[in-house]
Write a protein that holds these residues in place. Sequence first.
Motif, PDB file in Angstrom:
ATOM      1  N   PRO A   1       0.809  -1.226   0.000  1.00  0.00           N
ATOM      2  CA  PRO A   1       0.000   0.000   0.000  1.00  0.00           C
ATOM      3  C   PRO A   1       0.842   1.276   0.000  1.00  0.00           C
ATOM      4  O   PRO A   1       0.362   2.332  -0.390  1.00  0.00           O
ATOM      5  CB  PRO A   1      -0.821  -0.115   1.289  1.00  0.00           C
ATOM      6  N   THR A   2       2.112   1.164   0.412  1.00  0.00           N
ATOM      7  CA  THR A   2       2.951   2.351   0.491  1.00  0.00           C
ATOM      8  C   THR A   2       4.125   2.348  -0.486  1.00  0.00           C
ATOM      9  O   THR A   2       4.988   3.211  -0.405  1.00  0.00           O
ATOM     10  CB  THR A   2       3.508   2.527   1.919  1.00  0.00           C
ATOM     11  N   MET A   3       4.154   1.386  -1.419  1.00  0.00           N
ATOM     12  CA  MET A   3       5.256   1.332  -2.382  1.00  0.00           C
ATOM     13  C   MET A   3       4.787   0.842  -3.742  1.00  0.00           C
ATOM     14  O   MET A   3       4.076  -0.152  -3.842  1.00  0.00           O
ATOM     15  CB  MET A   3       6.371   0.412  -1.889  1.00  0.00           C
ATOM     16  N   ILE A   4       5.210   1.589  -4.790  1.00  0.00           N
ATOM     17  CA  ILE A   4       4.958   1.155  -6.165  1.00  0.00           C
ATOM     18  C   ILE A   4       6.293   0.978  -6.877  1.00  0.00           C
ATOM     19  O   ILE A   4       7.284   1.610  -6.522  1.00  0.00           O
ATOM     20  CB  ILE A   4       4.050   2.136  -6.949  1.00  0.00           C
TER      21      ILE A   4
ATOM     22  N   VAL B   1       3.479  10.745 -11.879  1.00  0.00           N
ATOM     23  CA  VAL B   1       3.618   9.593 -10.975  1.00  0.00           C
ATOM     24  C   VAL B   1       4.264  10.037  -9.661  1.00  0.00           C
ATOM     25  O   VAL B   1       3.877   9.569  -8.584  1.00  0.00           O
ATOM     26  CB  VAL B   1       4.368   8.411 -11.636  1.00  0.00           C
ATOM     27  N   ILE B   2       5.210  10.945  -9.715  1.00  0.00           N
ATOM     28  CA  ILE B   2       5.844  11.466  -8.499  1.00  0.00           C
ATOM     29  C   ILE B   2       4.822  12.220  -7.653  1.00  0.00           C
ATOM     30  O   ILE B   2       4.725  12.015  -6.440  1.00  0.00           O
ATOM     31  CB  ILE B   2       7.059  12.350  -8.854  1.00  0.00           C
ATOM     32  N   ALA B   3       4.038  13.082  -8.275  1.00  0.00           N
ATOM     33  CA  ALA B   3       3.026  13.858  -7.551  1.00  0.00           C
ATOM     34  C   ALA B   3       1.969  12.946  -6.926  1.00  0.00           C
ATOM     35  O   ALA B   3       1.579  13.140  -5.768  1.00  0.00           O
ATOM     36  CB  ALA B   3       2.375  14.871  -8.485  1.00  0.00           C
ATOM     37  N   ASP B   4       1.515  11.952  -7.676  1.00  0.00           N
ATOM     38  CA  ASP B   4       0.505  11.032  -7.155  1.00  0.00           C
ATOM     39  C   ASP B   4       1.044  10.201  -5.992  1.00  0.00           C
ATOM     40  O   ASP B   4       0.347   9.963  -5.012  1.00  0.00           O
ATOM     41  CB  ASP B   4      -0.029  10.113  -8.257  1.00  0.00           C
ATOM     42  N   ALA B   5       2.302   9.753  -6.107  1.00  0.00           N
ATOM     43  CA  ALA B   5       2.908   8.965  -5.027  1.00  0.00           C
ATOM     44  C   ALA B   5       3.036   9.823  -3.771  1.00  0.00           C
ATOM     45  O   ALA B   5       2.733   9.367  -2.661  1.00  0.00           O
ATOM     46  CB  ALA B   5       4.267   8.431  -5.458  1.00  0.00           C
TER      47      ALA B   5
ATOM     48  N   LYS C   1       6.114   5.436  -1.709  1.00  0.00           N
ATOM     49  CA  LYS C   1       7.483   5.503  -2.215  1.00  0.00           C
ATOM     50  C   LYS C   1       7.493   4.836  -3.583  1.00  0.00           C
ATOM     51  O   LYS C   1       6.677   3.965  -3.874  1.00  0.00           O
ATOM     52  CB  LYS C   1       8.457   4.768  -1.285  1.00  0.00           C
ATOM     53  N   ILE C   2       8.454   5.241  -4.421  1.00  0.00           N
ATOM     54  CA  ILE C   2       8.599   4.697  -5.772  1.00  0.00           C
ATOM     55  C   ILE C   2       9.936   3.983  -5.886  1.00  0.00           C
ATOM     56  O   ILE C   2      10.977   4.548  -5.536  1.00  0.00           O
ATOM     57  CB  ILE C   2       8.552   5.817  -6.834  1.00  0.00           C
ATOM     58  N   VAL C   3       9.896   2.757  -6.391  1.00  0.00           N
ATOM     59  CA  VAL C   3      11.113   2.046  -6.786  1.00  0.00           C
ATOM     60  C   VAL C   3      11.196   2.210  -8.302  1.00  0.00           C
ATOM     61  O   VAL C   3      10.381   1.646  -9.035  1.00  0.00           O
ATOM     62  CB  VAL C   3      11.058   0.551  -6.402  1.00  0.00           C
TER      63      VAL C   3
ATOM     64  N   VAL D   1      10.162  10.713  -2.372  1.00  0.00           N
ATOM     65  CA  VAL D   1       9.367   9.567  -2.790  1.00  0.00           C
ATOM     66  C   VAL D   1      10.202   8.396  -3.315  1.00  0.00           C
ATOM     67  O   VAL D   1       9.657   7.369  -3.690  1.00  0.00           O
ATOM     68  CB  VAL D   1       8.292   9.952  -3.856  1.00  0.00           C
ATOM     69  N   ILE D   2      11.516   8.537  -3.333  1.00  0.00           N
ATOM     70  CA  ILE D   2      12.360   7.427  -3.790  1.00  0.00           C
ATOM     71  C   ILE D   2      12.366   6.349  -2.722  1.00  0.00           C
ATOM     72  O   ILE D   2      12.650   6.621  -1.555  1.00  0.00           O
ATOM     73  CB  ILE D   2      13.789   7.884  -4.105  1.00  0.00           C
ATOM     74  N   GLY D   3      12.016   5.112  -3.133  1.00  0.00           N
ATOM     75  CA  GLY D   3      11.935   4.005  -2.178  1.00  0.00           C
ATOM     76  C   GLY D   3      13.176   3.181  -2.114  1.00  0.00           C
ATOM     77  O   GLY D   3      14.064   3.218  -2.846  1.00  0.00           O
TER      78      GLY D   3
END
Length: 95
Positions: A34-37, A61-65, A71-73, A93-95
Motif C-alpha cells: 500500500p505504500t510502495m509502487i 507519478v511522483i506527484a501522485d505517489a 514511495k517509488i522504486v 518519494v524514492i523508495g
Amino acid sequence: MDITREETDTKGRYLATVAGVDGSGEMTFSKASPTMIIVDHTAVPDSMRGMGVAGALARRVIADARKAGQKIVPLCPFLRSYMDRHREESADVIG
C-alpha cells in the motif's frame, strides 16, 4: 496534454495523449504494498517524441505517489534517470 491513470489491485498505468497526435505515452507500475509502487516501464511513440510526454508522466507519478504517501522504486531506466536529474523534486518519494 491529458494524463489518465488506470489501475487494478496489483498493477496500473498512466496514459498521456496529446490532441491531434496519434498514439499515447505510457508509464506502467506494480503495487508492491500500500505504500510502495514499482515503476517498470515508460514508452512514448515516435509521433510524440520531443513533446515532453515522458517527463510529464514522470512528474505525474511522483506527484501522485507523494499525495498517496507512497514511495517509488524506479526500475524503469527513464524514471530512474529522471529522478536522478531531479533529486530535489523526487527525493522524498524514492523508495
